[in-house]
Write a protein that holds these residues in place. Structure first.
Motif, PDB file in Angstrom:
ATOM      1  N   ARG A  70       0.833  -1.216   0.000  1.00 29.99           N
ATOM      2  CA  ARG A  70       0.000   0.000   0.000  1.00 29.99           C
ATOM      3  C   ARG A  70       0.861   1.257   0.000  1.00 29.99           C
ATOM      4  O   ARG A  70       0.382   2.342  -0.351  1.00 29.99           O
ATOM      5  CB  ARG A  70      -0.920  -0.009   1.221  1.00 29.99           C
ATOM      6  N   THR A  71       2.101   1.098   0.403  1.00 29.71           N
ATOM      7  CA  THR A  71       3.021   2.243   0.428  1.00 29.71           C
ATOM      8  C   THR A  71       3.784   2.387  -0.883  1.00 29.71           C
ATOM      9  O   THR A  71       3.916   3.490  -1.436  1.00 29.71           O
ATOM     10  CB  THR A  71       4.028   2.097   1.582  1.00 29.71           C
ATOM     11  N   TYR A  72       4.278   1.256  -1.420  1.00 28.93           N
ATOM     12  CA  TYR A  72       5.170   1.304  -2.582  1.00 28.93           C
ATOM     13  C   TYR A  72       4.566   0.723  -3.856  1.00 28.93           C
ATOM     14  O   TYR A  72       5.145   0.867  -4.937  1.00 28.93           O
ATOM     15  CB  TYR A  72       6.454   0.520  -2.274  1.00 28.93           C
ATOM     16  N   GLY A  73       3.425   0.064  -3.747  1.00 28.89           N
ATOM     17  CA  GLY A  73       2.899  -0.687  -4.872  1.00 28.89           C
ATOM     18  C   GLY A  73       3.444  -2.106  -4.842  1.00 28.89           C
ATOM     19  O   GLY A  73       4.324  -2.445  -4.036  1.00 28.89           O
ATOM     20  N   ARG A  74       2.906  -2.941  -5.709  1.00 31.19           N
ATOM     21  CA  ARG A  74       3.315  -4.356  -5.729  1.00 31.19           C
ATOM     22  C   ARG A  74       3.900  -4.733  -7.075  1.00 31.19           C
ATOM     23  O   ARG A  74       3.308  -4.476  -8.122  1.00 31.19           O
ATOM     24  CB  ARG A  74       2.124  -5.267  -5.420  1.00 31.19           C
ATOM     25  N   ASP A  75       5.055  -5.388  -7.032  1.00 29.38           N
ATOM     26  CA  ASP A  75       5.651  -5.972  -8.228  1.00 29.38           C
ATOM     27  C   ASP A  75       5.279  -7.460  -8.252  1.00 29.38           C
ATOM     28  O   ASP A  75       5.917  -8.282  -7.575  1.00 29.38           O
ATOM     29  CB  ASP A  75       7.175  -5.815  -8.203  1.00 29.38           C
ATOM     30  N   TYR A  76       4.214  -7.786  -8.984  1.00 34.90           N
ATOM     31  CA  TYR A  76       3.884  -9.207  -9.160  1.00 34.90           C
ATOM     32  C   TYR A  76       5.070  -9.850  -9.869  1.00 34.90           C
ATOM     33  O   TYR A  76       5.528  -9.364 -10.912  1.00 34.90           O
ATOM     34  CB  TYR A  76       2.613  -9.366  -9.987  1.00 34.90           C
ATOM     35  N   TYR A  77       5.562 -10.952  -9.319  1.00 33.72           N
ATOM     36  CA  TYR A  77       6.850 -11.478  -9.796  1.00 33.72           C
ATOM     37  C   TYR A  77       6.887 -12.998  -9.678  1.00 33.72           C
ATOM     38  O   TYR A  77       6.380 -13.582  -8.707  1.00 33.72           O
ATOM     39  CB  TYR A  77       7.983 -10.882  -8.954  1.00 33.72           C
ATOM     40  N   SER A  78       7.499 -13.638 -10.669  1.00 33.73           N
ATOM     41  CA  SER A  78       7.684 -15.091 -10.623  1.00 33.73           C
ATOM     42  C   SER A  78       8.855 -15.489 -11.514  1.00 33.73           C
ATOM     43  O   SER A  78       9.181 -14.799 -12.488  1.00 33.73           O
ATOM     44  CB  SER A  78       6.418 -15.806 -11.109  1.00 33.73           C
ATOM     45  N   ARG A  79       9.500 -16.583 -11.142  1.00 34.99           N
ATOM     46  CA  ARG A  79      10.570 -17.149 -11.971  1.00 34.99           C
ATOM     47  C   ARG A  79      10.137 -18.514 -12.474  1.00 34.99           C
ATOM     48  O   ARG A  79       9.692 -19.360 -11.693  1.00 34.99           O
ATOM     49  CB  ARG A  79      11.872 -17.284 -11.164  1.00 34.99           C
ATOM     50  N   HIS A  80      10.277 -18.733 -13.773  1.00 39.55           N
ATOM     51  CA  HIS A  80       9.938 -20.010 -14.397  1.00 39.55           C
ATOM     52  C   HIS A  80      11.229 -20.658 -14.898  1.00 39.55           C
ATOM     53  O   HIS A  80      11.939 -20.070 -15.715  1.00 39.55           O
ATOM     54  CB  HIS A  80       8.972 -19.800 -15.564  1.00 39.55           C
ATOM     55  N   ASP A  81      11.515 -21.856 -14.418  1.00 39.92           N
ATOM     56  CA  ASP A  81      12.739 -22.564 -14.782  1.00 39.92           C
ATOM     57  C   ASP A  81      12.441 -23.718 -15.734  1.00 39.92           C
ATOM     58  O   ASP A  81      11.582 -24.558 -15.452  1.00 39.92           O
ATOM     59  CB  ASP A  81      13.430 -23.141 -13.539  1.00 39.92           C
ATOM     60  N   TYR A  82      13.171 -23.740 -16.835  1.00 38.84           N
ATOM     61  CA  TYR A  82      13.125 -24.855 -17.780  1.00 38.84           C
ATOM     62  C   TYR A  82      14.472 -25.565 -17.658  1.00 38.84           C
ATOM     63  O   TYR A  82      15.482 -25.084 -18.156  1.00 38.84           O
ATOM     64  CB  TYR A  82      12.874 -24.347 -19.198  1.00 38.84           C
ATOM     65  N   GLU A  83      14.470 -26.702 -16.966  1.00 32.81           N
ATOM     66  CA  GLU A  83      15.724 -27.346 -16.582  1.00 32.81           C
ATOM     67  C   GLU A  83      16.158 -28.415 -17.584  1.00 32.81           C
ATOM     68  O   GLU A  83      15.343 -29.021 -18.278  1.00 32.81           O
ATOM     69  CB  GLU A  83      15.588 -27.964 -15.185  1.00 32.81           C
ATOM     70  N   ALA A  84      17.495 -28.641 -17.597  1.00 28.38           N
ATOM     71  CA  ALA A  84      18.103 -29.693 -18.428  1.00 28.38           C
ATOM     72  C   ALA A  84      17.637 -29.610 -19.885  1.00 28.38           C
ATOM     73  O   ALA A  84      17.369 -30.620 -20.537  1.00 28.38           O
ATOM     74  CB  ALA A  84      17.803 -31.081 -17.848  1.00 28.38           C
ATOM     75  N   VAL A  85      17.562 -28.405 -20.396  1.00 23.77           N
ATOM     76  CA  VAL A  85      17.226 -28.185 -21.808  1.00 23.77           C
ATOM     77  C   VAL A  85      18.472 -28.466 -22.643  1.00 23.77           C
ATOM     78  O   VAL A  85      19.599 -28.186 -22.216  1.00 23.77           O
ATOM     79  CB  VAL A  85      16.761 -26.726 -22.032  1.00 23.77           C
ATOM     80  N   ASP A  86      18.274 -29.045 -23.817  1.00 22.30           N
ATOM     81  CA  ASP A  86      19.410 -29.265 -24.708  1.00 22.30           C
ATOM     82  C   ASP A  86      20.172 -27.946 -24.878  1.00 22.30           C
ATOM     83  O   ASP A  86      19.586 -26.911 -25.189  1.00 22.30           O
ATOM     84  CB  ASP A  86      18.902 -29.759 -26.065  1.00 22.30           C
ATOM     85  N   THR A  87      21.471 -27.999 -24.648  1.00 22.80           N
ATOM     86  CA  THR A  87      22.274 -26.776 -24.627  1.00 22.80           C
ATOM     87  C   THR A  87      22.185 -26.006 -25.940  1.00 22.80           C
ATOM     88  O   THR A  87      22.069 -24.767 -25.953  1.00 22.80           O
ATOM     89  CB  THR A  87      23.742 -27.107 -24.312  1.00 22.80           C
ATOM     90  N   ALA A  88      22.220 -26.717 -27.053  1.00 20.66           N
ATOM     91  CA  ALA A  88      22.150 -26.048 -28.359  1.00 20.66           C
ATOM     92  C   ALA A  88      20.816 -25.334 -28.542  1.00 20.66           C
ATOM     93  O   ALA A  88      20.760 -24.224 -29.092  1.00 20.66           O
ATOM     94  CB  ALA A  88      22.364 -27.061 -29.476  1.00 20.66           C
ATOM     95  N   VAL A  89      19.729 -25.950 -28.085  1.00 22.00           N
ATOM     96  CA  VAL A  89      18.407 -25.339 -28.185  1.00 22.00           C
ATOM     97  C   VAL A  89      18.344 -24.081 -27.326  1.00 22.00           C
ATOM     98  O   VAL A  89      17.871 -23.023 -27.759  1.00 22.00           O
ATOM     99  CB  VAL A  89      17.309 -26.336 -27.750  1.00 22.00           C
TER     100      VAL A  89
END
Length: 538
Positions: free
Chosen positions: A405-424
């Motif tokens: 209520r003082t500063y506002g809200r930064d809706y935030y999330s991290r999405h991890d895609y793990e062990a993806v082929d390195t070249a891709v």
């Protein structure tokens, strides 16, 4: 005792990442593998003659054996003293504190942080410099260069020493000092925080649970929370360090610490709950019925740190990693202090802290810390939160709502895609890079590759992640992680700001859904990775 010189051939891929060298445990157990990296490190820092080092780790599989190897090598290379945590245990922040307090030349910390432990899981090692922080890129580059041409290492033919007994012993001409891993760290915490206020809070019926995840913070949390502060026995869960972390994943987030989350979200859950990771430098904060994102936690602590005696003087500045939400920036702006945006990796905060430009630092990956050491510090964050709650006499949820209520809200999330082929993964990043130089797609203001110029020493770090700025203030960041051991991990960070008079209670993923769709349209992420959804969402 005579020094033994042993020939060795270089191993491929010994390049330290953002937190040292991490590989599968069996890789580190290969004959000569650990020795090659350690000797390359010693050579990169100008040798060991007459120097003092701190050595310890998070107790994962191979920790004890690796320490014995390092001690023999340090002695053979002419070190004067090694300070080792009892039974080889030292949390990363405690090691940083010991390096600073004992004026050591540096330290070797054995951990793969939040990665699983065991013979078929992960192991890691990193070198910290005399300020207690991770080695800067200038040092890690020298280490890597040495690994490519190493031809031998020095060691002694001495037997293992007893690391369970506190005291001093000799290895060749070097003194090994085994210390209680908790004592110096606990003393520092008592200097920073109002333990009387926290003690009164706990005595008044405020309930707390801390999940050590069978990792290194168990002894620290038990000694401080249940011992010094008087929390009831059983406040610390999974408090005994195990070599395989109880076959769990010592990452303090809602996925891997789900039992704790379920507990605090239940009707009779505790007022406050927290967890820390393998080596004790990360944290998760929860209140009854609410999860506090690491980005929000940094912002709330920045706004309230003055309530703790160690920060009553105020903050010189606040620093965050680039992928971390801009919530802390809003606190800094209102307070009239500097806000710094750095690449991912705690080593980038070191110069700011040493120069007195920043007091609090944080990363979205559950790391928060201050100028008390040169590492992020999980238990420190927990104690600062408890100090704030004791001073404000409010619940976690009320503190968080008041902040929004003082500063506002930064809706935030991290999405991890793990062990993806390195070249891709690399192709996805390259395509996003190419978009940054052309006409911006509809709805996007700017796409850039984040570059950082250190305001203290002028060093430049380029290609630290791709930023996408949308019209209306939303932001997305995409980067490849340096902490995995298989394939590539694509990390997607999503942020949508809502002002203080906006809707501050939307479900996070619902608030971010349009941004997720926009990024997928831009990068074709799901199709190219073959994933319908992220592997981990925090």
């Amino acid at each position: 005792m005579d020094v033994v010189s042993k020939p060795i051939t270089p191993f491929d891929g010994q390049k330290p990442g953002t937190s040292g060298l991490r590989k599968k445990t069996r890789v580190f157990m290969e004959p000569g593998y650990l020795e090659a990296f350690v000797q390359s490190t010693f050579d990169a820092i100008g040798g060991c003659a007459g120097k003092t080092f701190v050595v310890g780790g998070d107790g994962r599989y191979f920790n004890a054996e690796a320490i014995q190897t390092i001690l023999r090598m340090a002695a053979a290379n002419g070190a004067a003293r090694c300070i080792v945590g009892q039974n080889g245990l030292l949390s990363t922040p405690a090691a940083s504190n010991l390096i600073r307090k004992r004026e050591a030349n540096g330290g070797l910390i054995l951990s793969a942080s939040h990665n699983p432990g065991g013979i078929d899981e992960d192991f890691g090692i990193k070198y910290n410099i005399a300020n207690g922080g991770p080695a800067p890129e200038s040092v890690t580059a020298k280490i890597f260069e040495n690994t490519k041409g190493i031809s031998g290492y020095k060691t002694l033919g001495t037997p293992d020493i007893d690391l369970s007994a506190i005291g001093e012993t000799e290895v060749g001409t070097m003194t090994v000092e085994v210390v209680d891993p908790v004592t110096e760290y606990a003393a520092l915490m008592e200097e920073l925080f109002d333990f009387d206020a926290i003690r009164a809070l706990l005595a008044g019926g405020f309930s707390v649970k801390f999940d050590a995840m069978h990792a290194v913070t168990g002894p620290y949390a038990t000694a401080i929370l249940e011992g010094t502060l008087g929390a009831p026995a059983g406040t610390v869960l999974n408090g005994i360090p195990l070599v395989d972390f109880g076959k769990g994943h010592p990452d303090p987030n809602p996925i891997w610490a789900k039992p704790l989350v379920d507990l605090v979200m239940s009707e009779d859950g505790p007022d406050f709950a927290a967890a820390s990771d393998g080596d004790g430098d990360r944290n998760m904060i929860l209140g009854k019925g609410i999860y506090v994102t690491p980005s929000d936690s940094l912002a709330v602590l920045a706004a309230n740190a003055h309530l703790a005696p160690g920060y009553a003087r105020g903050l010189a500045g606040v620093a965050r990693s680039m992928p971390t939400s801009r919530a802390a920036d809003r606190v800094a702006e209102k307070a009239g202090i500097n806000a710094f945006e750095t690449p991912t990796g705690w080593k980038f905060f070191g110069n700011l802290l040493d120069a007195g430009k920043a007091t609090l630092c944080g990363e979205e990956s559950a790391g928060t810390g201050s100028d008390h050491v040169r590492e992020k510090d999980g238990l420190w964050a927990v104690l600062l939160w408890l100090n704030v709650l004791a001073s404000r006499k409010m619940s976690v949820q009320d503190v968080l709502m008041d902040h929004w209520r003082t500063y506002g809200r930064d809706y935030y999330s991290r999405h991890d895609y793990e062990a993806v082929d390195t070249a891709v993964a690399e192709a996805i990043m390259a395509d996003l890079q190419s978009l940054s130089t052309g006409t911006m797609p509809e709805g996007i203001e700017k796409i850039d590759s984040f570059s950082y110029t250190d305001p203290v020493d002028g060093s430049v770090s380029e290609n630290q992640g791709m930023r996408v700025f949308f019209e209306g203030g939303a932001r997305a960041v995409m980067r490849l992680s340096g902490t995995g051991t298989e394939g590539a991990t694509i990390r997607l960070y999503l942020e949508q700001y809502t002002p203080p008079d906006g809707d501050l209670t939307i479900d996070t993923q619902e608030a971010l859904a349009p941004l997720v769709a926009a990024i997928d349209k831009l990068t074709d992420l799901k199709t190219r990775t073959g994933r319908d959804a992220p592997d981990v969402m925090t």
